[in-house]
Scaffold this motif. Structure first.
Motif, PDB file in Angstrom:
ATOM      1  N   LEU A  18      36.316 -28.475  45.193  1.00  0.00           N
ATOM      2  CA  LEU A  18      35.448 -27.329  44.976  1.00  0.00           C
ATOM      3  C   LEU A  18      35.184 -27.203  43.485  1.00  0.00           C
ATOM      4  O   LEU A  18      36.112 -27.168  42.686  1.00  0.00           O
ATOM      5  CB  LEU A  18      36.125 -26.066  45.514  1.00  0.00           C
ATOM      6  CG  LEU A  18      35.353 -24.755  45.447  1.00  0.00           C
ATOM      7  CD1 LEU A  18      34.170 -24.779  46.411  1.00  0.00           C
ATOM      8  CD2 LEU A  18      36.278 -23.581  45.777  1.00  0.00           C
ATOM      9  N   GLN A  19      33.910 -27.128  43.121  1.00  0.00           N
ATOM     10  CA  GLN A  19      33.532 -26.945  41.719  1.00  0.00           C
ATOM     11  C   GLN A  19      33.303 -25.468  41.452  1.00  0.00           C
ATOM     12  O   GLN A  19      32.644 -24.778  42.240  1.00  0.00           O
ATOM     13  CB  GLN A  19      32.252 -27.715  41.414  1.00  0.00           C
ATOM     14  CG  GLN A  19      32.368 -29.220  41.533  1.00  0.00           C
ATOM     15  CD  GLN A  19      30.996 -29.873  41.454  1.00  0.00           C
ATOM     16  OE1 GLN A  19      30.198 -29.775  42.383  1.00  0.00           O
ATOM     17  NE2 GLN A  19      30.719 -30.544  40.349  1.00  0.00           N
ATOM     18  N   TYR A  20      33.817 -25.010  40.325  1.00  0.00           N
ATOM     19  CA  TYR A  20      33.603 -23.621  39.910  1.00  0.00           C
ATOM     20  C   TYR A  20      32.704 -23.600  38.687  1.00  0.00           C
ATOM     21  O   TYR A  20      32.932 -24.327  37.713  1.00  0.00           O
ATOM     22  CB  TYR A  20      34.930 -22.937  39.578  1.00  0.00           C
ATOM     23  CG  TYR A  20      34.763 -21.531  39.038  1.00  0.00           C
ATOM     24  CD1 TYR A  20      34.155 -20.544  39.818  1.00  0.00           C
ATOM     25  CD2 TYR A  20      35.206 -21.199  37.757  1.00  0.00           C
ATOM     26  CE1 TYR A  20      33.999 -19.256  39.330  1.00  0.00           C
ATOM     27  CE2 TYR A  20      35.054 -19.913  37.264  1.00  0.00           C
ATOM     28  CZ  TYR A  20      34.439 -18.941  38.061  1.00  0.00           C
ATOM     29  OH  TYR A  20      34.265 -17.674  37.577  1.00  0.00           O
ATOM     30  N   PHE A  21      31.687 -22.752  38.737  1.00  0.00           N
ATOM     31  CA  PHE A  21      30.746 -22.602  37.626  1.00  0.00           C
ATOM     32  C   PHE A  21      30.926 -21.198  37.055  1.00  0.00           C
ATOM     33  O   PHE A  21      30.555 -20.202  37.683  1.00  0.00           O
ATOM     34  CB  PHE A  21      29.313 -22.846  38.100  1.00  0.00           C
ATOM     35  CG  PHE A  21      29.066 -24.284  38.478  1.00  0.00           C
ATOM     36  CD1 PHE A  21      28.453 -25.158  37.590  1.00  0.00           C
ATOM     37  CD2 PHE A  21      29.489 -24.768  39.715  1.00  0.00           C
ATOM     38  CE1 PHE A  21      28.252 -26.487  37.928  1.00  0.00           C
ATOM     39  CE2 PHE A  21      29.286 -26.105  40.061  1.00  0.00           C
ATOM     40  CZ  PHE A  21      28.669 -26.960  39.159  1.00  0.00           C
ATOM     41  N   ASP A  22      31.518 -21.165  35.884  1.00  0.00           N
ATOM     42  CA  ASP A  22      31.918 -19.916  35.245  1.00  0.00           C
ATOM     43  C   ASP A  22      30.704 -19.236  34.615  1.00  0.00           C
ATOM     44  O   ASP A  22      30.016 -19.834  33.775  1.00  0.00           O
ATOM     45  CB  ASP A  22      32.962 -20.224  34.178  1.00  0.00           C
ATOM     46  CG  ASP A  22      33.635 -18.979  33.644  1.00  0.00           C
ATOM     47  OD1 ASP A  22      33.107 -17.865  33.847  1.00  0.00           O
ATOM     48  OD2 ASP A  22      34.697 -19.110  33.009  1.00  0.00           O
ATOM     49  N   PRO A  23      30.428 -17.988  34.980  1.00  0.00           N
ATOM     50  CA  PRO A  23      29.289 -17.299  34.374  1.00  0.00           C
ATOM     51  C   PRO A  23      29.591 -16.729  32.994  1.00  0.00           C
ATOM     52  O   PRO A  23      28.722 -16.074  32.391  1.00  0.00           O
ATOM     53  CB  PRO A  23      29.027 -16.175  35.374  1.00  0.00           C
ATOM     54  CG  PRO A  23      30.371 -15.853  35.918  1.00  0.00           C
ATOM     55  CD  PRO A  23      31.102 -17.182  35.996  1.00  0.00           C
ATOM     56  N   GLY A  24      30.808 -16.978  32.493  1.00  0.00           N
ATOM     57  CA  GLY A  24      31.189 -16.339  31.238  1.00  0.00           C
ATOM     58  C   GLY A  24      31.535 -14.895  31.548  1.00  0.00           C
ATOM     59  O   GLY A  24      32.506 -14.617  32.242  1.00  0.00           O
ATOM     60  N   GLN A  25      30.724 -13.988  31.081  1.00  0.00           N
ATOM     61  CA  GLN A  25      30.920 -12.583  31.415  1.00  0.00           C
ATOM     62  C   GLN A  25      30.103 -12.280  32.668  1.00  0.00           C
ATOM     63  O   GLN A  25      28.874 -12.208  32.623  1.00  0.00           O
ATOM     64  CB  GLN A  25      30.466 -11.675  30.260  1.00  0.00           C
ATOM     65  CG  GLN A  25      30.767 -10.213  30.508  1.00  0.00           C
ATOM     66  CD  GLN A  25      30.544  -9.359  29.279  1.00  0.00           C
ATOM     67  OE1 GLN A  25      30.237  -9.871  28.213  1.00  0.00           O
ATOM     68  NE2 GLN A  25      30.700  -8.059  29.417  1.00  0.00           N
ATOM     69  N   SER A  26      30.795 -12.098  33.762  1.00  0.00           N
ATOM     70  CA  SER A  26      30.116 -11.888  35.027  1.00  0.00           C
ATOM     71  C   SER A  26      29.388 -10.550  35.051  1.00  0.00           C
ATOM     72  O   SER A  26      29.911  -9.526  34.610  1.00  0.00           O
ATOM     73  CB  SER A  26      31.115 -11.937  36.183  1.00  0.00           C
ATOM     74  OG  SER A  26      30.490 -11.618  37.403  1.00  0.00           O
TER      75      SER A  26
END
Length: 222
Positions: free
Chosen positions: A12-20
């Motif tokens: 599973l790849q996670y794509f971090d939005p930074g500040q959600s």
């Protein structure tokens, strides 16, 4: 990259939005008629776009191939357990990915919404049409169709957004229309819209079809 099993496709790849700026999270589930040659790379542009919009995004890879129906569901459930965000979870499934998304939603109460992009939501009808060289029969390989057929698992708590393209030659639009009829008859919470375009416009983050998918995240997520 997070691994939830020993098989190379269990990740599973996670794509971090930074500040959600959004509540909960979205998981992308790619399609490809359950064949191994189609991979999670198809979902990367969509997950990247969501993260850029401030939405925590996950991109699922799972075991595929003949007779893999039970493995796919087991993989999706394990991967969903890795989603760390609290709040609503939307699954966006393209084509065969929408089938898996609906089956996962029917088996896991964490899922709040499924967005079906040109989805294979009626496996019985797809089997009768022998779509993609009888891909449904290859997937099931003797497994009970009712266990993995989205329309036979409705009504379920998760809302289903059924989006389809009028010019789809891979999953004919009549699949969607039959699914809508069954959703209405069964009392499934759903939304339906038909768009111009073919089978692949949905996975182009520059398309108006993808923009409609993003809009469907509101007001649930932001």
């Amino acid at each position: 990259m997070m691994h939830y099993g020993a098989h190379p496709d269990q990740h599973l790849q996670y794509f971090d939005p930074g500040q959600s700026t959004a509540a909960g999270a979205v998981m992308i589930i790619h399609g490809g008629y359950w064949r191994e040659k189609y991979t999670a790379e198809l979902g990367v542009p969509l997950a990247q776009d969501l993260a850029a919009r401030g939405i925590p995004a996950y991109n699922l890879e799972y075991r595929r191939g003949p007779g893999s129906a039970a493995e796919m569901l087991a993989d999706a459930r394990l991967a969903l357990g890795l989603v760390k965000e609290e709040g609503p979870i939307t699954l966006i499934g393209h084509s065969a990915g929408a089938q898996l998304a609906c089956v996962l939603a029917a088996n896991d109460s964490r899922v709040t919404q499924v967005i079906s992009q040109a989805g294979l939501l009626d496996l019985d009808y797809a089997r009768k049409l022998a779509l993609s060289d009888s891909a449904v029969d290859l997937l099931l390989d003797g497994a009970p169709l009712a266990t993995y057929n989205p329309v036979e698992l409705w009504p379920m708590p998760a809302r289903v957004v059924i989006f389809h393209g009028r010019d789809d030659a891979d999953v004919p639009s009549r699949i969607a229309r039959r699914a809508v009829q069954k959703a209405a008859a069964l009392g499934q919470d759903y939304r339906f819209a038909m768009f111009p375009g073919d089978h692949y416009t949905w996975i182009d983050p520059r398309s108006s079809q993808w923009a409609a998918c993003v809009r469907a995240l509101s007001p649930l997520h932001y």
